[in-house]
Motif scaffolding. Sequence first.
Motif, short mmCIF file in Angstrom:
data_model
loop_
_atom_site.label_atom_id
_atom_site.label_comp_id
_atom_site.label_asym_id
_atom_site.label_seq_id
_atom_site.Cartn_x
_atom_site.Cartn_y
_atom_site.Cartn_z
N LEU A 197 37.54 41.60 37.68
CA LEU A 197 36.20 41.04 37.50
C LEU A 197 35.24 41.79 38.40
N VAL A 198 34.10 42.18 37.83
CA VAL A 198 33.08 42.88 38.63
C VAL A 198 31.71 42.57 38.05
N MET A 199 30.69 42.60 38.89
CA MET A 199 29.31 42.49 38.44
C MET A 199 28.68 43.87 38.51
N LEU A 200 28.02 44.29 37.45
CA LEU A 200 27.33 45.57 37.43
C LEU A 200 26.04 45.48 38.25
N THR A 201 25.89 46.37 39.21
CA THR A 201 24.69 46.38 40.05
C THR A 201 23.87 47.66 39.86
N SER A 202 24.33 48.54 38.97
CA SER A 202 23.64 49.81 38.75
C SER A 202 22.80 49.76 37.48
N ASP A 203 22.04 50.85 37.24
CA ASP A 203 21.22 50.97 36.04
C ASP A 203 21.83 51.95 35.03
N VAL A 204 23.13 52.24 35.16
CA VAL A 204 23.78 53.22 34.29
C VAL A 204 23.76 52.78 32.83
N TYR A 205 23.92 51.47 32.59
CA TYR A 205 24.03 50.95 31.22
C TYR A 205 22.79 50.10 30.93
N PRO A 206 21.95 50.52 30.01
CA PRO A 206 20.69 49.79 29.75
C PRO A 206 20.93 48.32 29.39
N GLY A 207 20.29 47.44 30.15
CA GLY A 207 20.36 46.02 29.85
C GLY A 207 21.56 45.29 30.39
N TRP A 208 22.47 45.98 31.08
CA TRP A 208 23.70 45.35 31.55
C TRP A 208 23.67 44.98 33.04
N LYS A 209 22.69 45.41 33.77
CA LYS A 209 22.66 45.13 35.21
C LYS A 209 22.67 43.62 35.45
N GLY A 210 23.53 43.20 36.37
CA GLY A 210 23.67 41.78 36.68
C GLY A 210 24.68 41.04 35.83
N ASP A 211 25.27 41.71 34.83
CA ASP A 211 26.29 41.08 33.99
C ASP A 211 27.67 41.22 34.63
N LEU A 212 28.57 40.30 34.28
CA LEU A 212 29.95 40.35 34.74
C LEU A 212 30.83 41.01 33.67
N PHE A 213 31.90 41.66 34.13
CA PHE A 213 32.84 42.33 33.22
C PHE A 213 34.25 41.97 33.64
N THR A 214 35.07 41.59 32.65
CA THR A 214 36.47 41.29 32.91
C THR A 214 37.34 41.94 31.85
N GLY A 215 38.55 42.34 32.22
CA GLY A 215 39.47 42.94 31.27
C GLY A 215 40.22 41.89 30.49
N GLY A 216 40.79 42.30 29.35
CA GLY A 216 41.64 41.43 28.55
C GLY A 216 42.97 42.12 28.31
N MET A 217 44.07 41.43 28.54
CA MET A 217 45.38 42.06 28.48
C MET A 217 46.27 41.60 27.34
N ASN A 218 45.99 40.41 26.79
CA ASN A 218 46.94 39.83 25.85
C ASN A 218 46.25 38.84 24.94
N GLY A 219 47.05 38.20 24.10
CA GLY A 219 46.53 37.13 23.26
C GLY A 219 45.84 37.66 22.01
N PRO A 220 45.54 36.78 21.08
CA PRO A 220 44.90 37.19 19.83
C PRO A 220 43.56 37.87 20.03
N ALA A 221 42.86 37.54 21.11
CA ALA A 221 41.54 38.13 21.35
C ALA A 221 41.57 39.09 22.53
N GLY A 222 42.75 39.49 22.99
CA GLY A 222 42.86 40.35 24.15
C GLY A 222 42.71 41.82 23.83
N LEU A 223 43.18 42.68 24.71
CA LEU A 223 43.07 44.14 24.59
C LEU A 223 41.61 44.54 24.49
N GLU A 224 40.84 44.25 25.53
CA GLU A 224 39.43 44.50 25.48
C GLU A 224 38.82 44.51 26.88
N LEU A 225 37.57 44.92 26.94
CA LEU A 225 36.72 44.68 28.10
C LEU A 225 35.62 43.75 27.63
#
Length: 378
Positions: free
Chosen positions: A297-325
């Motif tokens: 889990l991380v919060m984006l604090t940079s301006d690298v990705y337009p509109g994403w600053k301040g959002d949280l990101f978590t990985g997904g490893m399993n399950g029907p909706a997993g294998l994702e960011l």
Amino acid sequence: MRHLTPIIPLTLLAAACGGPAETTPAATSDFEVALTPIVEEAEWPWGMTFLPNGDLLFTEKEGGLKFVAGGEGAPSAVSGLPEAYVEGQAGYLGITLDPDFESNRLVYIAYSKGDDAANATAVIKGRLSDDASALENVEEIFWADARDTAYHYGARLQFANDGTLFVSLGEGFKYMKDSQDPTNTHGKIVRINADGSIPADNPFADGENGKPSVYSYGHRNVQGLYYDPETDTLYETEHGPKGGDELNLVTPGTNYGWPKITYGVNYDGTIITNETEAEGMAQPMTYWVPSIAPSGLVMLTSDVYPGWKGDLFTGGMNGPAGLELTRIDMENGEVVGRESLFDGEYAIRDVVQGPDGHLYVATKDFDGIFRVDPVEAE
């Protein structure tokens, strides 16, 4: 370079912290992202952290600690770690740097210690040698209560502004009822000082109603932990059973409900409880049904990705909706949407932000570590 277009999920369920579940709209982005490999020689990478100069440290579940000069290329082994208990989900796990790393070069690592009969998450600290080949003067500062299972260790580490260290601890799977008992460390987030001593302002510091190290309880298996220094806020993502993965805002002494309340069911489909909320138990900020098995889990604090600053990101490893960011769209401290990235591509174990402002993901198995690059849509 692999180009991956974000996939818009179906209706998403979420719950505001402390309130009932509400439907959260899907979030969308008007650009694509690409995964660029930076470390291809990684076996079961678990936790990673960048040094201030851009070098990379990461743990491998069975392989210990690895160092990558410049943050890209072939890793080299770092010696000095104690032997881990490696079985099931056990091994070398979470990692973080001391807030004063640039002056003291201290690294903190969570790993599984013990044997089949009695094992638990332990935390060590040591000085990274000047040539990054070894951890020196290694000492153990914490060891959780022992159990006899090789599952659910938690094991994420985060420092707060005051220098205290948060450690997430799973409930060992079959000891889920212990999550409701603050007198043990199963299914808890604990808060300790950098030397392993207990902060005097912990919610159970007097030891009368709970273990002094316990900060919050009622957790299942917290594998995502992020502390926001700007707002002095701790967030976590934890695995539900079959469904019911959660994002929570963590506050001292709070009960997060497992297994008294949950939005999930047992793996065989049987009911754990019919209750999804109860007085005195916090509601998740958002939850996943079906599961994604969130990790990192991380919060984006940079301006690298337009509109994403301040959002949280978590990985997904399993399950029907997993294998994702998953991008968790945040506004004014609340979840307003979610977006699935790389859906179905890789099982992602950890996600961090590098010194260059890019997001980096470590896969769960043998794929390696990647940089997430924004690209113009074709």
